[in-house]
Write an enzyme that holds these catalytic residues in place. Structure first.
Site, PDB file in Angstrom:
ATOM      1  CG  HIS A 114      -0.252   0.185   2.518  1.00 55.64           C
ATOM      2  ND1 HIS A 114       0.223   1.409   2.955  1.00 55.64           N
ATOM      3  CD2 HIS A 114       0.062  -0.696   3.491  1.00 55.64           C
ATOM      4  CE1 HIS A 114       0.781   1.274   4.135  1.00 55.64           C
ATOM      5  NE2 HIS A 114       0.712  -0.007   4.482  1.00 55.64           N
TER       6      HIS A 114
ATOM      7  CD  GLU B   9       2.314  -5.074   8.157  1.00 54.93           C
ATOM      8  OE1 GLU B   9       2.531  -6.288   7.972  1.00 54.93           O
ATOM      9  OE2 GLU B   9       3.034  -4.173   7.690  1.00 54.93           O
TER      10      GLU B   9
END
Length: 197
Positions: free
Chosen positions: A17, A88
């Protein structure tokens, strides 16, 4: 785990990202759901032409807004499937802290060796990566995976049959593209940390 070697000659494109406020400030951003900055949105949009030349059989994305927003700005949001396994690293008690702040309380701490109290260690993250790799090994075409810095570093390590902790050696910038593939029946990192610069 099914190995990439069994999957034939296809590639997996990993996309970290783009920038968030916390990634810019070096804060551990695991499960906290924060959006991209304006600079991050611009960087993600700039990736779209680089990805539009490819045809993806499967597009997977982390459930986090920063990963989903990056995917959408890259033009692949409509075909993306959310995978919980791509979130994550869960930093537990260290969520939102910088490494310097953690070291002030716990000198010598290393994420890759020690993991996080109340969160995950490298083996847990590696198990999640292995599940996604097993799914990708059944594909006949290319795939794209939108996720996060530490998760994708572990993913790259597992792709080439290294222990999850070895992801420490694979630096990865925000908004970077990586390509995983195979060569002579051996899984390889074809390109890594490509920021287009």
């Amino acid at each position: 785990m099914s190995s990439p070697e069994q999957a034939g000659e296809h590639e997996v494109v990993l996309v970290r990202h783009a920038e968030t406020e916390w990634s810019r400030n070096g804060r551990h951003t695991g499960l906290t759901d924060i959006p991209l900055t304006d600079a991050g949105r611009a960087a993600a949009s700039a990736l779209a032409p680089r990805l539009s030349a490819r045809r993806f059989e499967l597009v997977l994305v982390s459930p986090s807004i920063r990963a989903r927003e990056t995917c959408e700005l890259c033009g692949l949001g409509a075909q993306a499937q959310v995978r919980e396994d791509l979130h994550e690293w869960d930093y537990g008690e260290y969520e939102g802290l910088t490494t310097a702040q953690i070291h002030a309380e716990r000198p010598g701490w290393v994420l890759w060796r020690d993991g996080c109290p109340g969160g995950e260690d490298a083996a847990h993250v590696g198990a999640r990566a292995d599940r996604v790799i097993a799914q990708l090994s059944t594909l006949n075409g290319d795939a794209a995976v939108f996720s996060h810095g530490h998760m994708l570093r572990v993913f790259g390590a597992r792709w080439i049959a290294l222990e999850p902790q070895e992801g420490a050696r694979l630096g990865l910038s925000t908004g970077a593209i990586c390509v995983l593939g195979s060569e002579h029946d051996t899984a390889i990192l074809a390109h890594w940390n490509d920021t287009g610069m």
